[in-house]
Write a protein that holds these residues in place. Structure first.
Motif, short mmCIF file in Angstrom:
data_model
loop_
_atom_site.label_atom_id
_atom_site.label_comp_id
_atom_site.label_asym_id
_atom_site.label_seq_id
_atom_site.Cartn_x
_atom_site.Cartn_y
_atom_site.Cartn_z
N CYS A 148 0.96 -1.22 -0.06
CA CYS A 148 -0.02 0.04 0.03
C CYS A 148 0.81 1.04 0.09
O CYS A 148 0.70 2.28 -0.63
CB CYS A 148 -0.89 0.34 1.23
SG CYS A 148 -2.15 -1.37 1.20
N LEU A 193 -6.23 0.08 3.09
CA LEU A 193 -6.22 -1.36 2.98
C LEU A 193 -5.01 -2.03 3.76
O LEU A 193 -5.30 -3.33 4.21
CB LEU A 193 -5.65 -1.59 1.39
CG LEU A 193 -6.86 -1.39 0.20
CD1 LEU A 193 -6.02 -1.44 -1.00
CD2 LEU A 193 -7.83 -2.50 0.43
N GLN A 247 -6.93 -8.43 -2.41
CA GLN A 247 -6.26 -7.12 -2.16
C GLN A 247 -5.00 -7.45 -2.32
O GLN A 247 -4.39 -6.31 -3.04
CB GLN A 247 -6.39 -7.25 -0.53
CG GLN A 247 -5.79 -5.97 0.49
CD GLN A 247 -5.74 -6.13 1.91
OE1 GLN A 247 -6.26 -7.13 2.30
NE2 GLN A 247 -5.79 -5.19 2.35
N LEU A 306 -8.30 -1.42 -7.03
CA LEU A 306 -8.12 -0.90 -5.66
C LEU A 306 -9.21 -0.46 -4.71
O LEU A 306 -9.47 -0.97 -3.86
CB LEU A 306 -7.01 0.21 -5.56
CG LEU A 306 -5.60 -0.24 -5.93
CD1 LEU A 306 -4.47 1.00 -5.96
CD2 LEU A 306 -5.05 -1.37 -4.96
N ALA A 331 -11.15 -3.55 -4.01
CA ALA A 331 -10.61 -4.16 -2.98
C ALA A 331 -10.91 -3.49 -1.66
O ALA A 331 -10.98 -4.10 -0.70
CB ALA A 331 -9.01 -4.47 -3.00
N LEU A 332 -10.79 -2.13 -1.33
CA LEU A 332 -11.03 -1.59 -0.39
C LEU A 332 -12.77 -1.66 0.37
O LEU A 332 -12.86 -2.05 1.46
CB LEU A 332 -10.81 0.11 -0.42
CG LEU A 332 -11.22 0.61 0.93
CD1 LEU A 332 -10.40 0.23 1.90
CD2 LEU A 332 -10.82 2.32 0.61
N LEU A 343 -13.03 -5.29 1.55
CA LEU A 343 -12.14 -5.38 2.72
C LEU A 343 -12.91 -4.86 3.95
O LEU A 343 -13.31 -5.41 4.99
CB LEU A 343 -11.04 -4.96 2.73
CG LEU A 343 -9.92 -4.92 3.84
CD1 LEU A 343 -9.60 -6.58 4.21
CD2 LEU A 343 -8.63 -4.09 3.87
#
Length: 251
Positions: free
Chosen positions: A152, A168, A202, A223, A226-227, A230
Motif C-alpha cells: 500500500c 487497505l 487485496q 483498488l 478491494a477496499l 475489505l
C-alpha cells in the motif's frame, strides 16, 4: 501455518542469526542504490529495517521454546520475513523522497511476487511434515499484514493512488487496536473462505498497481473494489463478534 516444536535441530537463536545475515545482505544490495542520494530516506529505511527485525526477534525469543527446533516451515516464513522487511524499507525510502526508476520498480514487483510465492511454501512444508502450530499461523498472518501495508505504501509513494489506499493496509491494525479497547473483539474467528478470498484479491490488486505498465483506470477501480470488499469483510467479522460479546464476557 507453520511448524510446531520439534525436539532436534537448530535452536531459534541460530535461525535468527542466519536470517539477520540474510537481511543485512539484502539491505546492502538493495537500499544504497535506491536511497544513496537521499540521506533522510536511507536513514528511515535503516530504522524501519532494524525496528521490524527487532520485533521478529522479540516474538521468536518470547513465544517459541528456546531449546526446540524452529522447523523448516518457520524458517521459510523467516526468510520471507527478511524479504518483506526490505520491501517495506524500500517503500518507506521512496515515500521519503528516494527515486525509484522504472527498471527498479519492475524488480520490486518481481521481488514482491517471490515473497508471495514463498507464502505458499511455508504452508506446504507445515502440512507435509504435519507440524502446524499456533505460533506459526500467527507469525505468517502478521507478515501477511506487514506485506500488504508495505505494498500500500509503495502504491501511494509512486503516485498510483491517493492516501486512501493506505486504508487497505491499516484496517488490520485498526482491528487490533480496537480489540484493546473492546475485549469482545479479541475472540477467535472461525475459518472463512470469504476472508481468504478478499485477502488474495487485496494482494493481487496491489501487486498489479505496482507494475509500471498497469493502466491508471484499472488500478483505481481494482483498488477501490478491494477496499470496499475489505470493509465489508471486516464489518461481517465485527458484527459476528458483537453478536457473541455476552458469551465472551461470561467466559
Amino acid at each position: 501455518m507453520n511448524s510446531a516444536p520439534q525436539a532436534q535441530g537448530l535452536a531459534p537463536w541460530m535461525d535468527l542469526l542466519w536470517s539477520a545475515i540474510v537481511l543485512a545482505v539484502l539491505f546492502a544490495l538493495v537500499i544504497p542504490p535506491v536511497a544513496s542520494t537521499q540521506a533522510a530516506a536511507a536513514t528511515l529505511a535503516t530504522a524501519i529495517t532494524i525496528i521490524l527485525y527487532a520485533a521478529i526477534v522479540a516474538s521468536v525469543l518470547t513465544r517459541w521454546p528456546p531449546h526446540q527446533n524452529f522447523g523448516w516451515a518457520n524458517r521459510a516464513t523467516l526468510l520471507r520475513g527478511c524479504m518483506i522487511i526490505v520491501l517495506v524499507a524500500i517503500a518507506c525510502a521512496v515515500a521519503a523522497g528516494a527515486e525509484l526508476s522504472v527498471n527498479r520498480l519492475w524488480w520490486y514487483a518481481v521481488a514482491a511476487l517471490l515473497a508471495l510465492i514463498l507464502d505458499g511454501v511455508d504452508g506446504q512444508l507445515a502440512r507435509r511434515t504435519n507440524s502446524t502450530s499456533e505460533f506459526g499461523a500467527r507469525f505468517d498472518m502478521e507478515l501477511d499484514a506487514l506485506f500488504i501495508l508495505g505494498l500500500c505504501l509503495m502504491v501511494f509513494a509512486i503516485g498510483k493512488a491517493g492516501a486512501w489506499v493506505l486504508a487497505l493496509g491499516l484496517m488490520r491494525y485498526g482491528f487490533v487496536v480496537a480489540a484493546w479497547a473492546l475485549p469482545w473483539i479479541n475472540q477467535p474467528l472461525p475459518p472463512s473462505f470469504r476472508r481468504k478470498t478478499v485477502c488474495v484479491w487485496q494482494i493481487v490488486t496491489l501487486m498489479v498497481a505496482i507494475v509500471p505498465t498497469a493502466p491508471s483506470l484499472l488500478v483505481s477501480v481494482s483498488l477501490a473494489t478491494a477496499l470496499l470488499l475489505l470493509t465489508w469483510s471486516f464489518f461481517l467479522d465485527v458484527y459476528w463478534l458483537y453478536q457473541r460479546r455476552e458469551q465472551h464476557e461470561t467466559d
